[in-house]
Design a protein around this motif. Structure first.
Motif, short mmCIF file in Angstrom:
data_model
loop_
_atom_site.label_atom_id
_atom_site.label_comp_id
_atom_site.label_asym_id
_atom_site.label_seq_id
_atom_site.Cartn_x
_atom_site.Cartn_y
_atom_site.Cartn_z
N VAL A 117 47.12 32.14 12.49
CA VAL A 117 46.65 33.52 12.38
C VAL A 117 45.50 33.54 11.40
N HIS A 118 44.40 34.03 11.84
CA HIS A 118 43.19 34.04 11.04
C HIS A 118 42.79 35.48 10.78
N PHE A 119 42.42 35.76 9.56
CA PHE A 119 42.07 37.13 9.20
C PHE A 119 40.57 37.27 9.09
N GLY A 120 40.09 38.41 9.50
CA GLY A 120 38.66 38.66 9.39
C GLY A 120 38.00 38.55 10.75
N PRO A 121 36.82 39.11 10.86
CA PRO A 121 36.17 39.22 12.15
C PRO A 121 35.42 37.95 12.57
N ASP A 122 35.26 37.02 11.65
CA ASP A 122 34.38 35.91 12.00
C ASP A 122 35.12 34.88 12.84
N THR A 123 34.37 33.99 13.44
CA THR A 123 34.95 32.98 14.32
C THR A 123 34.70 31.59 13.74
N ASN A 124 34.88 31.50 12.42
CA ASN A 124 34.85 30.19 11.74
C ASN A 124 36.19 30.04 11.02
N SER A 125 37.19 29.54 11.73
CA SER A 125 38.52 29.51 11.11
C SER A 125 38.58 28.41 10.05
N PRO A 126 39.22 28.70 8.92
CA PRO A 126 39.25 27.74 7.81
C PRO A 126 40.33 26.66 7.98
N LEU A 127 39.94 25.42 7.71
CA LEU A 127 40.88 24.30 7.73
C LEU A 127 41.20 23.99 6.26
N HIS A 128 42.51 24.00 5.94
CA HIS A 128 42.93 23.84 4.54
C HIS A 128 43.46 22.44 4.27
N VAL A 129 43.34 22.04 3.00
CA VAL A 129 44.01 20.83 2.53
C VAL A 129 44.81 21.20 1.28
N LEU A 130 46.03 20.64 1.21
CA LEU A 130 46.93 20.93 0.10
C LEU A 130 47.22 19.64 -0.66
N ASN A 131 47.06 19.70 -1.97
CA ASN A 131 47.49 18.59 -2.82
C ASN A 131 48.93 18.88 -3.23
N PRO A 132 49.90 18.10 -2.75
CA PRO A 132 51.30 18.45 -3.01
C PRO A 132 51.72 18.21 -4.45
N VAL A 133 50.92 17.44 -5.21
CA VAL A 133 51.26 17.17 -6.61
C VAL A 133 50.85 18.35 -7.48
N THR A 134 49.65 18.86 -7.24
CA THR A 134 49.17 19.96 -8.06
C THR A 134 49.41 21.32 -7.42
N SER A 135 49.88 21.32 -6.17
CA SER A 135 50.09 22.56 -5.40
C SER A 135 48.80 23.35 -5.22
N SER A 136 47.65 22.67 -5.28
CA SER A 136 46.40 23.40 -5.09
C SER A 136 45.94 23.24 -3.65
N VAL A 137 45.39 24.31 -3.12
CA VAL A 137 44.95 24.32 -1.73
C VAL A 137 43.48 24.70 -1.71
N SER A 138 42.72 24.11 -0.78
CA SER A 138 41.32 24.51 -0.65
C SER A 138 40.90 24.38 0.80
N VAL A 139 39.80 25.04 1.12
CA VAL A 139 39.25 24.97 2.46
C VAL A 139 38.30 23.78 2.50
N VAL A 140 38.54 22.82 3.42
CA VAL A 140 37.68 21.64 3.48
C VAL A 140 36.54 21.81 4.47
N THR A 141 36.76 22.64 5.49
CA THR A 141 35.67 22.96 6.42
C THR A 141 36.12 24.15 7.26
N THR A 142 35.22 24.64 8.08
CA THR A 142 35.60 25.67 9.03
C THR A 142 35.30 25.16 10.43
N LEU A 143 36.01 25.67 11.41
CA LEU A 143 35.84 25.24 12.79
C LEU A 143 35.11 26.36 13.55
N PRO A 144 33.84 26.13 13.89
CA PRO A 144 33.04 27.19 14.53
C PRO A 144 33.63 27.60 15.87
N ASN A 145 33.45 28.84 16.22
CA ASN A 145 33.90 29.37 17.51
C ASN A 145 35.40 29.29 17.68
#
Ligand SMILES: *[C@@H]1O[C@H](CO)[C@@H](O)[C@H](O)[C@H]1NC(C)=O
Ligand SMILES: *[C@@H]1O[C@H](CO)[C@@H](O)[C@H](O)[C@H]1NC(C)=O
Ligand SMILES: *[C@@H]1O[C@H](CO)[C@@H](O)[C@H](O)[C@H]1NC(C)=O
Ligand SMILES: *[C@@H]1O[C@H](CO)[C@@H](O)[C@H](O)[C@H]1NC(C)=O
Ligand SMILES: *[C@@H]1O[C@H](CO)[C@@H](O)[C@H](O)[C@H]1NC(C)=O
Length: 349
Positions: free
Chosen positions: A59-87
């Protein structure tokens, strides 16, 4: 959940245990959850060689069509967007291609009834290096003529995708950039006659590739039929032999939104772990004599130690941790219909 007598008959099997595992050998810890202010629905997770987790979101929020791909570091519990998938607005399966640091992700434009808009699904080839904070989409391969692409496995540079609506397996060669229907099978097709709505037309869902005795088996779940099964493939990803049922899962209620099989893994001992919406992690044990037994590892009726206080909210996905002594469970975070933020829960096995 309404518990029927059939449910309780499962408990003695669970308590009996058997083999090298005991009924209380699982410990569960929630290592991350998205906040309610950014309630990402985790659809799939994949453990990277650097031990981080790649997360897709349905489920992606927002009107754009660049869905975010996330990466999670399980040690630090930090998550970030590594890239988006166009269209794309919605992402599903993840698989590792041969060659270093290359992953395939299926995504497309989500339409109504959990279907993709026809002809919008693609296999995105993503390059993500060891510990890197950003990834690159190196190719986008269209998968025309499909409205669902769910679990994903890779055989070399070929990916097999579960077309839940079509009751079939799609085959995409990421080198020749071609897509085709590998095969269809009644055991992969949903059960619209027995199960109402969008679940009834959801057949094959999760896929997991496992080697047994030098053979490649693709394990799968069929959501509407409650089936956990498998088929063999060759080195090019072509099916060999027929599709088999390993177990038809026994449940207290008819299949519905509180009672449906999603993604899965199979551990080194051949036991399956299945995300069982809407609150459980299911284990299907396989004995040496070929019979199976099911237990709830986490969730209502669960037997695990250390699981008190953890409620799985719409478990969708499971991944084997590096070293094989734990799994990660990803959830959509849906709680009584509200999206509260997907969780990642570590469970020892
Ligand atoms: C997105 O889709 C449009 C229409 O098919 C296409 O022209 C465009 O190149 C695509 N964008 C990317 C980044 O692939
Ligand atoms: C998707 O579109 C193709 C034509 O591009 C058509 O053949 C197919 O029937 C459509 N599938 C669905 C489910 O509408
Ligand atoms: C409905 O489910 C029952 C029990 O699993 C099965 O025997 C029957 O064949 C199913 N009906 C249809 C139409 O698939
Ligand atoms: C298979 O093995 C399990 C575990 O030892 C046992 O509980 C079950 O009764 C056996 N089933 C058959 C059919 O032998
Ligand atoms: C879901 O959200 C609705 C509307 O905000 C709220 O009334 C309800 O209490 C929420 N339910 C849960 C289980 O949080």
């Amino acid at each position: 959940m309404k518990l029927s007598p059939a449910f309780f008959t499962l408990l003695p099997l669970a308590a009996a245990g058997g083999g090298s595992y005991g009924p209380s050998s699982h410990v569960a810890t929630e290592i991350f959850s998205f906040p309610p202010t950014n309630p990402i629905f985790i659809e799939n997770l994949f453990v990277l060689p650097d031990a981080r987790l790649l997360l897709t979101s349905y489920v992606h929020f927002g009107p754009d069509t660049n869905s975010p791909l996330h990466v999670l570091n399980p040690v630090t519990s930090s998550v970030s967007v590594v890239t988006t998938l166009p269209n794309s607005t919605s992402q599903t399966g993840i698989a590792q291609l041969s060659g270093a640091n290359r992953y395939a992700v299926t995504a497309g434009i989500l339409g109504d009834n959990f279907e993709f808009v026809n002809n919008t699904i693609s296999v995105y080839v993503v390059s993500l290096e060891w510990n890197a904070l950003s990834a690159t989409v190196v190719d986008t391969i269209p998968v025309p003529g499909a409205i669902s692409a769910n679990g994903l496995v890779a055989v070399g540079n070929v990916v097999l995708s579960a077309d839940s609506r079509g009751g079939r397996i799609l085959r995409v060669d990421t080198v020749t950039r071609t897509s085709s229907v590998a095969f269809a099978d009644p055991l992969l097709f949903g059960d619209p006659a027995n199960v109402s709505g969008s679940l009834g037309v959801t057949g094959v869902n999760g896929l997991f590739l496992k080697w047994h005795a030098g053979q490649r088996w693709v394990y799968f779940t069929n959501t509407a039929k409650g089936i956990y099964g498998r088929f063999k493939v060759d080195s090019l990803g072509h099916k060999v032999g027929s599709v088999e049922v390993v177990r038809t899962v026994i449940s207290a209620d008819p299949i519905g939104f509180t009672n449906s099989l999603d993604d899965l893994v199979v551990d080194g001992d051949g036991h399956g772990y299945i995300a069982w919406q809407d609150q459980s992690l299911l284990k299907v044990k396989r004995y040496g004599n070929g019979t199976t037994a099911q237990t709830v590892v986490l969730g209502p009726g669960g037997m695990a130690n250390g699981n008190s206080g953890i409620t799985l909210k719409t478990p969708t996905s499971v991944a084997l941790g590096l070293g094989g002594d734990h799994i990660y469970v990803g959830t959509g975070g849906a709680d009584a219909g509200n999206l509260t933020g997907g969780q990642v829960v570590k469970v020892t096995i």
